[in-house]
Scaffold this motif. Structure first.
Motif, PDB file in Angstrom:
ATOM      1  N   GLU C 393      28.653  40.787  33.858  1.00 29.43           N
ATOM      2  CA  GLU C 393      28.613  39.979  32.688  1.00 29.43           C
ATOM      3  C   GLU C 393      27.716  40.520  31.578  1.00 29.43           C
ATOM      4  O   GLU C 393      28.261  40.383  30.528  1.00 29.43           O
ATOM      5  CB  GLU C 393      28.028  38.496  33.357  1.00 29.43           C
ATOM      6  N   ASP C 394      26.690  41.011  32.034  1.00 29.51           N
ATOM      7  CA  ASP C 394      25.834  41.752  30.968  1.00 29.51           C
ATOM      8  C   ASP C 394      26.616  42.638  30.470  1.00 29.51           C
ATOM      9  O   ASP C 394      26.555  42.991  29.169  1.00 29.51           O
ATOM     10  CB  ASP C 394      24.811  42.240  31.786  1.00 29.51           C
ATOM     11  N   ALA C 395      27.468  43.622  31.029  1.00 32.66           N
ATOM     12  CA  ALA C 395      28.084  44.855  30.638  1.00 32.66           C
ATOM     13  C   ALA C 395      29.246  44.495  29.566  1.00 32.66           C
ATOM     14  O   ALA C 395      29.175  44.984  28.484  1.00 32.66           O
ATOM     15  CB  ALA C 395      28.372  45.834  31.812  1.00 32.66           C
ATOM     16  N   VAL C 396      29.786  43.259  29.878  1.00 34.12           N
ATOM     17  CA  VAL C 396      30.852  42.640  28.992  1.00 34.12           C
ATOM     18  C   VAL C 396      30.101  42.412  27.634  1.00 34.12           C
ATOM     19  O   VAL C 396      30.833  42.693  26.765  1.00 34.12           O
ATOM     20  CB  VAL C 396      31.462  41.603  29.793  1.00 34.12           C
ATOM     21  N   LYS C 397      29.031  41.837  27.881  1.00 33.07           N
ATOM     22  CA  LYS C 397      28.262  41.503  26.513  1.00 33.07           C
ATOM     23  C   LYS C 397      28.006  42.825  25.925  1.00 33.07           C
ATOM     24  O   LYS C 397      27.957  43.005  24.428  1.00 33.07           O
ATOM     25  CB  LYS C 397      27.163  40.577  26.672  1.00 33.07           C
ATOM     26  N   SER C 398      27.227  43.574  26.420  1.00 32.65           N
ATOM     27  CA  SER C 398      26.735  44.815  25.720  1.00 32.65           C
ATOM     28  C   SER C 398      27.655  45.920  25.285  1.00 32.65           C
ATOM     29  O   SER C 398      27.617  46.699  24.264  1.00 32.65           O
ATOM     30  CB  SER C 398      25.796  45.498  26.694  1.00 32.65           C
ATOM     31  N   THR C 399      28.883  45.704  25.867  1.00 36.97           N
ATOM     32  CA  THR C 399      30.109  46.745  25.455  1.00 36.97           C
ATOM     33  C   THR C 399      31.044  45.841  24.293  1.00 36.97           C
ATOM     34  O   THR C 399      31.959  46.275  24.061  1.00 36.97           O
ATOM     35  CB  THR C 399      30.989  47.190  26.839  1.00 36.97           C
ATOM     36  N   GLY C 400      30.334  44.721  24.177  1.00 44.10           N
ATOM     37  CA  GLY C 400      31.319  44.122  22.992  1.00 44.10           C
ATOM     38  C   GLY C 400      32.556  43.367  23.363  1.00 44.10           C
ATOM     39  O   GLY C 400      33.432  43.427  22.547  1.00 44.10           O
ATOM     40  N   ASN C 401      32.650  43.157  24.597  1.00 44.07           N
ATOM     41  CA  ASN C 401      33.963  42.689  25.175  1.00 44.07           C
ATOM     42  C   ASN C 401      33.714  41.307  25.605  1.00 44.07           C
ATOM     43  O   ASN C 401      34.755  40.511  26.194  1.00 44.07           O
ATOM     44  CB  ASN C 401      34.255  43.557  26.466  1.00 44.07           C
ATOM     45  N   GLU C 402      33.054  40.688  24.909  1.00 42.21           N
ATOM     46  CA  GLU C 402      33.058  38.979  25.324  1.00 42.21           C
ATOM     47  C   GLU C 402      34.094  38.446  24.675  1.00 42.21           C
ATOM     48  O   GLU C 402      34.535  38.879  23.767  1.00 42.21           O
ATOM     49  CB  GLU C 402      31.665  38.686  24.398  1.00 42.21           C
ATOM     50  N   GLY C 403      34.707  37.387  25.512  1.00 43.28           N
ATOM     51  CA  GLY C 403      36.093  37.056  25.125  1.00 43.28           C
ATOM     52  C   GLY C 403      37.183  37.656  25.646  1.00 43.28           C
ATOM     53  O   GLY C 403      38.482  37.006  25.705  1.00 43.28           O
ATOM     54  N   LYS C 404      37.016  38.970  25.852  1.00 44.55           N
ATOM     55  CA  LYS C 404      38.189  39.782  26.265  1.00 44.55           C
ATOM     56  C   LYS C 404      38.182  39.729  27.779  1.00 44.55           C
ATOM     57  O   LYS C 404      39.373  39.822  28.467  1.00 44.55           O
ATOM     58  CB  LYS C 404      38.106  41.262  25.764  1.00 44.55           C
ATOM     59  N   LEU C 405      37.093  39.752  28.546  1.00 46.72           N
ATOM     60  CA  LEU C 405      37.019  40.049  30.005  1.00 46.72           C
ATOM     61  C   LEU C 405      36.153  38.888  30.525  1.00 46.72           C
ATOM     62  O   LEU C 405      34.819  38.858  30.208  1.00 46.72           O
ATOM     63  CB  LEU C 405      36.709  41.209  30.338  1.00 46.72           C
ATOM     64  N   MET C 406      36.678  38.202  31.399  1.00 45.39           N
ATOM     65  CA  MET C 406      35.621  37.263  32.309  1.00 45.39           C
ATOM     66  C   MET C 406      35.505  37.857  33.680  1.00 45.39           C
ATOM     67  O   MET C 406      36.084  38.438  34.226  1.00 45.39           O
ATOM     68  CB  MET C 406      36.510  36.069  32.594  1.00 45.39           C
ATOM     69  N   VAL C 407      33.970  37.874  34.194  1.00 46.86           N
ATOM     70  CA  VAL C 407      33.894  38.075  35.500  1.00 46.86           C
ATOM     71  C   VAL C 407      33.871  37.101  36.286  1.00 46.86           C
ATOM     72  O   VAL C 407      32.911  36.020  36.111  1.00 46.86           O
ATOM     73  CB  VAL C 407      32.318  38.942  35.323  1.00 46.86           C
ATOM     74  N   LYS C 408      34.610  37.213  37.580  1.00 49.21           N
ATOM     75  CA  LYS C 408      34.576  35.790  38.257  1.00 49.21           C
ATOM     76  C   LYS C 408      34.591  36.464  39.890  1.00 49.21           C
ATOM     77  O   LYS C 408      35.260  37.575  40.194  1.00 49.21           O
ATOM     78  CB  LYS C 408      35.808  35.134  38.133  1.00 49.21           C
ATOM     79  N   ASP C 409      33.788  35.739  40.564  1.00 45.65           N
ATOM     80  CA  ASP C 409      33.838  36.071  42.010  1.00 45.65           C
ATOM     81  C   ASP C 409      35.141  35.618  42.416  1.00 45.65           C
ATOM     82  O   ASP C 409      35.549  34.630  42.039  1.00 45.65           O
ATOM     83  CB  ASP C 409      32.631  35.368  42.652  1.00 45.65           C
ATOM     84  N   ILE C 410      35.417  36.300  43.499  1.00 41.76           N
ATOM     85  CA  ILE C 410      36.923  36.041  43.953  1.00 41.76           C
ATOM     86  C   ILE C 410      36.998  34.574  44.724  1.00 41.76           C
ATOM     87  O   ILE C 410      37.901  33.796  44.357  1.00 41.76           O
ATOM     88  CB  ILE C 410      37.435  36.726  45.190  1.00 41.76           C
ATOM     89  N   ILE C 411      35.683  34.152  45.310  1.00 40.98           N
ATOM     90  CA  ILE C 411      35.575  32.778  45.638  1.00 40.98           C
ATOM     91  C   ILE C 411      35.903  31.566  44.442  1.00 40.98           C
ATOM     92  O   ILE C 411      36.337  30.808  44.720  1.00 40.98           O
ATOM     93  CB  ILE C 411      34.563  32.687  46.624  1.00 40.98           C
ATOM     94  N   GLU C 412      35.559  32.246  43.467  1.00 40.06           N
ATOM     95  CA  GLU C 412      35.511  31.147  42.241  1.00 40.06           C
ATOM     96  C   GLU C 412      36.922  30.962  41.754  1.00 40.06           C
ATOM     97  O   GLU C 412      37.530  30.063  41.386  1.00 40.06           O
ATOM     98  CB  GLU C 412      34.658  31.709  41.147  1.00 40.06           C
ATOM     99  N   LEU C 413      37.561  32.129  42.013  1.00 36.94           N
ATOM    100  CA  LEU C 413      39.113  32.080  41.561  1.00 36.94           C
ATOM    101  C   LEU C 413      39.702  31.262  42.504  1.00 36.94           C
ATOM    102  O   LEU C 413      40.618  30.497  42.237  1.00 36.94           O
ATOM    103  CB  LEU C 413      39.679  33.655  41.546  1.00 36.94           C
ATOM    104  N   VAL C 414      39.494  31.190  43.899  1.00 41.19           N
ATOM    105  CA  VAL C 414      40.048  30.385  44.922  1.00 41.19           C
ATOM    106  C   VAL C 414      40.051  29.097  44.446  1.00 41.19           C
ATOM    107  O   VAL C 414      40.762  28.351  44.545  1.00 41.19           O
ATOM    108  CB  VAL C 414      39.618  30.808  46.447  1.00 41.19           C
ATOM    109  N   VAL C 415      38.662  28.814  44.120  1.00 41.38           N
ATOM    110  CA  VAL C 415      38.506  27.323  43.962  1.00 41.38           C
ATOM    111  C   VAL C 415      39.198  26.776  42.759  1.00 41.38           C
ATOM    112  O   VAL C 415      39.529  25.602  42.757  1.00 41.38           O
ATOM    113  CB  VAL C 415      36.684  27.036  43.942  1.00 41.38           C
ATOM    114  N   GLU C 416      39.005  27.579  41.885  1.00 42.29           N
ATOM    115  CA  GLU C 416      39.820  27.248  40.566  1.00 42.29           C
ATOM    116  C   GLU C 416      41.279  26.929  40.783  1.00 42.29           C
ATOM    117  O   GLU C 416      41.937  26.123  40.336  1.00 42.29           O
ATOM    118  CB  GLU C 416      39.584  28.372  39.592  1.00 42.29           C
ATOM    119  N   ALA C 417      41.754  27.769  41.646  1.00 44.67           N
ATOM    120  CA  ALA C 417      43.238  27.466  42.084  1.00 44.67           C
ATOM    121  C   ALA C 417      43.485  26.258  42.835  1.00 44.67           C
ATOM    122  O   ALA C 417      44.561  25.662  42.556  1.00 44.67           O
ATOM    123  CB  ALA C 417      43.565  28.876  42.662  1.00 44.67           C
ATOM    124  N   MET C 418      42.474  26.111  43.591  1.00 50.13           N
ATOM    125  CA  MET C 418      42.547  25.029  44.495  1.00 50.13           C
ATOM    126  C   MET C 418      42.401  23.721  43.584  1.00 50.13           C
ATOM    127  O   MET C 418      42.600  22.461  43.814  1.00 50.13           O
ATOM    128  CB  MET C 418      41.509  24.918  45.398  1.00 50.13           C
TER     129      MET C 418
END
Lengths: 254, 354, 420, 321
Positions: C393-418
């Protein structure tokens, strides 16, 4: 050069401090203790001096809490002798009582120099180091950032506000209240601490202490602090106005 | 009467030479080969030219084969395997199998010449992608193309502009379990590099190596010749990864003399795969109960003074079944094995006679 | 004596016969020095138990091109060996702290020069001699004092569970459970880590898993501290954790953190603690179809293999199986994946050496990796190691990719799908 | 018996702010006790300083060569003599580098009670009550004293200095220096001035700190100007340092420095735990961030959700000069 470093345990501020039922003391049942951070600097300075001029460092601590771990950690860092002071001490132990107990214990030891941390977060009734010096009848200097010893005296730097310092000659023995050691306190590898637990011995001496010299505590209370920030809302203009008002109130801008 | 015949197992260079020697001296050799033709790995793998002298492999091997096939004292059994063995020196009972037909045979001594197999690049721990990228090939694959005089990029049949060899694939590697040097790959890679340069003069050839291991005359005959006459480029530092980049392969590694990482595009990457004991070698060791070394090659128990004697009296081994060997090693050892086998037979005959 | 770079001097400008010479032509050499290879340091380092294989390097250089740190700087086991040969001691050397123990070099090393064993062994000596980067020292002290590297209150270790919305039982109360969930420090305290813990609690609850956590009794597994040279600290807490485990009945330890997985699988048995341990992705993969999904995610997802789940423990499939079963997830692979996965920079103590590393590398490993993830066109970089979520998440910000890439743990994706 | 004695602290020829803060508070207390406000001025050639102490009823001066510069031993001897001679009801000493040496020494020497870390002093129904900020400001302790005298060691900045800056003509009384000053074990040698160089952010009263929200290096001069107007310095969170937009010496947080300024103005800092660790002890934290869920708002006293580039110019303008 025999250097004594009294080490004290203070409540760990990482934990939420709770006030007990009497309202006059912290709830000590769940309290976590840790070494006073300034004492860590005092120990470091003592070890540096030992490395420079030879001699021995004795760590002294009052019984209670995790005192053994504290002393063994000092041994892991290089303390040569560990002394635990036992006695029927008042609770909470105030600075006067602690200084008297330490003075009683240290009187029987051989020493040229005593280094203490300059202060601690729980010194309601003054600094243990200065009190200790007076009970031992030896001079003291507080807020010390540099110590050199030779010819029976110490040359010390005492720091004042704004960073200006005074240089003093102090005839030994003396107590110095260390603000900061010349280098970051060294790390005690845990294997060394564990080895110290197996191999070092803690000597025990007993001492007496009265709490005389402190004010009477009426109550403890937590300073008011809202949960999270108070949000300033409105137009940028209005927000700027509010910020300036706050800064004026706190005396930060005129 | 003790048996005077000698069984030679394996129809490659070592087996052919051993059988010929036995026959020349006047004893009978029974040469068993599991394939339907003689010639061993150089024939099976389709070698183009032999190392180190670049002689035409087909011609050289067929001369050896003919010498045996036409020999009155050599009984060649093709398509045949040894499935069981019993008895002892001077009188072994061997069971041969040809298709479904089994036959028992008595011989006085046995010479094993079952050779090696090439290391399977699917087992390497690096990322060369042999089974992933068509243009990553082995020394053997390269050899086949050279023999057909058509050296092209396998993926699209185009003429390559840049080609490299990666040395020590499957050799000198503790993780894979082959800690030994396969001895011939440096020479073969240099030989193939020369052939590529001759066949495709515009193609640049690189060899990435840890150390070039050249023995005796291989140094001037192959290494120097490749570098000086054929402009092959030797780079110290092994590549670790191959990535597909467009229609080319990006070879990643470190140039150790420059102390800099490199990424070089190549059309073809040739993995210099080393030697491992062949299936036949493992099988014979099991059937005859021969001691094997930690790499499963048959152990020459008297080495280095005796390179052919195995742990079982009367059974001898020569060629690459005892460890990585070049043609010279194999041929020399084959002669010695023949001599030792004959000595065994004579010893047992004399003992019986007295 | 090491080669002194000062012995090679370059003059700014040299003019010979009116022609200005540049580059190598104007390099001026001092007189040839009398030179001695002080191989004693190599022998000293290789003499440290655990570091023996340091001396086995034959300079084939396969490790260097795959070393993630070399990708962003100048490093590699081969170079360490060469420095040692030249008499440069590794113990006070800054090179000692660059390795993240990602195991990429060991994967390709033909001689089994095992940095996974060498690094902790040599670092332990360095720690003993007082050569500890200050950032790391603070982490060691925090861990010793509070049982977690973040220096948070041990009493608040299970505070995250209050936000779980489902019961998160304590082993202290249950005494017995099928699954003992070892939550670890970052998932207990770090804001993003806490969110993943909540998500995992929801999934375990939905699956009806009989589980319990240790709460305040849990202490850091200390595997990264061990790899950073603090074996004593590791042993101290391992003994405590083993003692705590022995109080309860359970069949399996479930870990959120691959570093804890490593500790329990490879190190605890040496101290007498033998358990059946699984990473949550391994545990969840076969059960993934038992969950009900109300949401379609419509994400293009790329997945970063954690070093300590993949290369160290060979689990590459379970995370992918989970991702592939989530409705609307399209999994795209980065080139560097599975055995060849890159490193987030957090392992082996790297998590706590960002300040130190900043002086030695062109960019953070996490930044390099995020760029690669963005190149795949993925909207989500899926992870399953607690170090990664904050690093990426830090790296997404420092490389200027905010808004382009989200960092999510797999388990967060599972819960999101549920839709839980 | 009901007098209030203030130790007049001076450093390199100037009375310190703390002195005025205590004199102001001292006068208020003296009015309640019905006694006088007396200042103890120790030094050498310090009489001109008495001109600034108009608020005091009396200034008791002890002059001696050994008192020319502060000396923990000499000052303790002299102050003890003053206390013994005046027998005040309350002794106010700042909780500063000098006060630390004096307050505890006096308490031990004379056997009188002492309260340190004091932020509030009151007389309620004839009893002196103090509030001490203990445990790093996490808990306050309210104490009371019985008997006289008692020592109150007051935190710097606890009271307004203005109340101590009043015109007036105090009585100047010179006391003879105690003989013990002739035989000291502590000797002052010299002053050592602090080294120059880049700003030491740990010593700043005001820090304007920037994070990722600052977006680009070009925006830094604007913030620097704001810091200057607030009489403070610029600090930053890790990303800014990593980008080499500011030197490492300006980094606040885990791998940087721990700071405790009076004001910490956090601009575009989201508040990673690593950063919070370095600044959470600031007295006043104001945070500006575009993300309403930024963790920094948990730790700030005041928060603003919004675009800092809208706010900054207005704030600067309002601060004027």
């Amino acid at each position: 050069m025999h250097i004594i470093v009294p080490l004290r345990q203070v409540p760990d501020l990482v934990e939420d401090l709770e006030i007990d039922a009497s309202g006059k003391d912290l709830d000590r049942e769940w309290l976590k203790y840790k070494m006073n951070e300034f004492d860590d600097h005092a120990l470091e300075e003592a070890l540096l001096l030992k490395e420079e001029v030879g001699g021995a460092v004795t760590a002294v601590a009052l019984d209670g809490g995790e005192v053994d771990k504290l002393l063994f950690t000092a041994a892991a860092k290089g303390a040569d002798r560990l002394v635990k002071v036992r006695g029927d001490f008042p609770t909470p132990l105030n600075s006067h009582a602690m200084a008297r107990a330490l003075a009683g214990a240290i009187q029987g030891l051989d020493y040229d120099l005593i280094l203490t941390g300059v202060q601690a977060v729980d010194e309601l009734d003054g600094q243990v180091g200065v009190l200790l010096a007076h009970y031992l009848g030896i001079p003291h200097v507080s807020v010390v950032t540099d110590v050199q010893v030779h010819d029976g005296k110490a040359v010390v730097h005492k720091e004042y506000a704004g960073g200006v310092m005074g240089e003093f000659d102090v005839i030994l023995p003396a107590v110095l209240g260390i603000q900061a050691a010349r280098q970051t306190p060294r790390y005690a590898p845990v294997s060394r601490v564990r080895m110290a637990m197996r191999k070092s011995t803690i000597e025990e001496v007993s001492a007496e202490a009265s709490a005389e010299g402190a004010p009477d505590i009426r109550k403890l209370f937590k300073p008011e602090k809202g949960a999270g920030a108070q949000m300033l809302e409105g137009s940028p203009e209005a927000v700027a106005e509010k910020i300036i008002h706050i800064l004026k109130e706190k005396g930060i801008v005129q | 009467m003790p048996n005077q015949d000698i069984l030679v197992i394996g129809g490659g260079p070592a087996g052919l030479e051993a059988a010929r020697c036995i026959g020349d001296i006047g004893y009978k050799a029974i040469l068993v080969e599991k394939r339907d033709r003689l010639g061993g790995t150089p024939d099976e793998a389709g070698y183009a030219a032999l190392t180190p002298d670049l002689r035409n492999a087909e011609e050289a091997m067929s001369a050896m084969v003919q010498a045996v096939e036409n020999h009155p004292n050599v009984d060649v059994r093709l398509g045949t395997t040894v499935v069981a063995a019993g008895g002892s020196a001077g009188n072994f009972t061997i069971t041969l199998k040809n298709g479904t037909h089994e036959e028992n045979l008595n011989v006085g001594a046995v010479i094993i010449a079952t050779g090696f197999q090439h290391f399977d690049p699917g087992r390497e721990t690096q990322k060369y992608g042999y089974y992933e990228y068509e243009d990553v090939i082995t020394l053997v694959d390269c050899e086949k193309m050279l023999r057909a005089h058509r050296f092209v990029r396998p993926s699209d049949g185009k003429k390559p502009e840049r080609v490299c060899f990666i040395q020590c694939v499957g050799s000198r590697d503790r993780r894979i379990g082959n800690e030994y040097c396969s001895k011939v790959c440096c020479g073969i890679a240099s030989k193939e590099a020369i052939e590529i340069r001759q066949l495709v003069p515009d193609c640049k050839v690189f060899i990435f190596y840890i150390d070039m291991r050249m023995y005796a005359y291989w140094e001037p005959d192959l290494y120097w010749k490749a570098q000086e006459e054929h402009k092959v480029n030797y780079v110290k530092g092994i590549a670790t990864e191959i990535v597909k980049k467009g229609d080319r392969l990006l070879v990643k590694g470190e140039d150790t003399t420059l102390r800099r990482p490199f990424e070089i595009p190549m059309d073809i990457v040739i993995l210099s795969v080393g030697m491992e004991p062949s299936q036949g070698t493992r099988e014979m060791a099991r059937i005859f109960g021969l001691k094997q070394n930690k790499y499963q090659f048959i152990e020459a128990v008297g080495a280095p003074m005796d390179t052919v004697t195995t742990s079982v009296p009367g059974v001898f081994a020569c060629g690459a079944c005892t460890g990585p060997a070049d043609l010279e090693d194999a041929i020399s050892a084959a002669g010695l094995a023949a001599m030792r086998a004959i000595k065994t037979i004579r010893h047992h005959s004399n003992k019986k006679a007295s | 004596m090491p080669v002194d770079p000062k012995q090679i001097r370059a003059k700014d400008k040299v003019v010979v016969d009116g022609i200005e010479l540049t580059s190598d032509w104007n390099r001026m050499f001092d007189q040839r020095p009398v030179f001695d290879y002080d191989v004693e340091v190599l022998e000293k380092i290789a003499g440290i138990p655990g570091a023996e294989s340091m001396a086995w390097c034959y300079q084939c250089a396969q490790c260097v091109p795959v070393c993630p740190v070399n990708e962003v700087g100048d490093y590699g086991p081969r170079k360490i060996y060469r420095r040692l040969q030249l008499g440069i001691d590794l113990i006070p050397d800054e090179e000692l702290w660059k390795c993240t123990t990602c195991m990429h070099c060991l994967r390709v090393c033909p001689k089994d020069v095992n940095m996974i064993d060498i690094m902790p062994a040599v670092r332990e000596e360095a720690v003993m001699e007082g050569h500890v980067p200050p950032e790391l020292q603070e982490v060691f002290e925090n861990t010793f004092e509070y049982g977690n590297p973040l220096g948070e209150s041990p009493r608040k270790r299970a505070d995250w569970a209050k936000d779980a919305g489902v019961p998160v039982p304590l082993m202290k109360e249950k005494k017995k459970a099928d699954i003992l969930w070892f939550v670890e420090c970052y998932p207990s305290y770090h804001p993003r880590g806490k969110e993943t813990s909540v998500a995992l609690a929801k999934v375990l609850h939905a699956l009806g898993v009989d589980f319990g956590i240790l709460g305040v009794e849990e202490k850091c597994s200390c595997d990264s501290q061990r790899l950073a040279g603090e074996r004593g600290l590791f042993e101290e807490f391992a003994e405590e954790n083993i003692k705590t485990f022995s109080k309860y009945q359970f069949n399996t330890i479930l870990v959120t953190d691959p570093h804890a997985l490593n500790a329990f699988k490879k190190e605890y048995p040496k101290l007498g603690g033998r358990y059946h341990v699984v990473h949550y992705t391994t545990f969840l993969a076969p059960l993934i179809d038992r969950l009900e999904y109300r949401n379609t995610l419509n994400y293009r997802v790329t997945f970063h293999d954690p070093c300590y789940l993949g290369r160290h423990h060979g689990e590459y499939d379970a995370p992918r199986r989970i991702l592939n079963r989530l409705p609307g997830v399209e999994l795209v692979e980065m080139w560097r994946c599975r055995q060849n996965s890159f490193c987030c920079g957090g392992g082996g103590g790297g998590m706590w050496l960002d300040g130190f590393m900043a002086d030695h590398v062109r960019e953070r490993l996490s930044e390099n990796r995020v760029r690669e993830a963005v190149e795949t066109g993925a909207q989500v970089l899926a992870v399953c190691c607690p170090y990664e979520i904050s690093r990426f998440e830090d790296a997404v910000k420092s490389t200027g990719n905010e808004g382009k890439l989200m960092v999510k743990d797999i388990i967060e994706l599972v819960v999101e799908a549920m839709g839980a | 018996m009901s007098d209030v004695l203030v130790f007049a602290e001076h450093l390199q020829g100037n009375l310190t702010d703390s002195t005025f803060e205590l004199l102001g508070k001292g006068r208020e207390l003296a009015q309640t006790t019905g006694g006088h406000l007396i200042a103890a001025l120790l030094g050498k050639g310090v009489e001109p300083l008495t001109e600034q102490m108009g608020v005091a009823h009396k200034v008791v001066m002890v002059e001696h060569q050994q008192l020319a510069a502060f000396n923990p031993e000499a000052y303790a001897i002299a102050l003890k003599a003053v206390v013994q001679s005046l027998n005040p009801s309350i002794i106010l000493i700042p909780y500063t580098s000098m006060g630390m040496d004096l307050a505890s020494a006096l308490s031990a020497d004379l056997g009188i009670p002492l309260a340190a870390y004091v932020s509030e002093v009151k007389i309620e129904d004839g009893t002196l009550m103090t509030v001490s900020q203990m445990y790093g400001g996490k808990v306050n302790v309210e104490s009371e004293f019985s008997g006289n005298p008692k020592i109150v060691s007051v935190l710097a900045g606890a009271f307004p200095a203005e109340a101590g800056k009043v015109e007036g003509t105090p009585v100047i009384e010179t006391m003879e220096a105690p003989n013990a000053l002739a035989n000291l074990r502590v000797t002052f040698k010299q002053w050592i001035e602090p080294e120059g160089g880049d700003v030491d952010i740990t010593q700043q009263d005001v820090l304007v700190s920037i994070g990722r929200g600052i977006q680009s290096q070009e925006n830094i001069p604007m913030v620097e100007e704001l810091a200057r107007k607030l009489g403070g310095a610029l600090s930053a969170s890790r990303p800014i340092i990593d980008n080499k937009w500011l030197p490492k010496s300006r980094q606040v947080g885990k791998s940087g420095l721990k700071v405790k300024p009076r004001l910490y103005l956090a601009l575009g800092i989201s508040g990673a735990p690593e950063h919070i660790e370095g600044m959470k002890d600031a007295e006043l934290i104001i945070a500006v961030n575009s993300d309403p869920n930024a963790p920094i708002f948990e730790y700030a006293h005041y928060g603003v959700v919004g675009d800092l580039f809208d706010l900054l110019p207005i704030l600067k303008e309002k601060l004027g000069g």
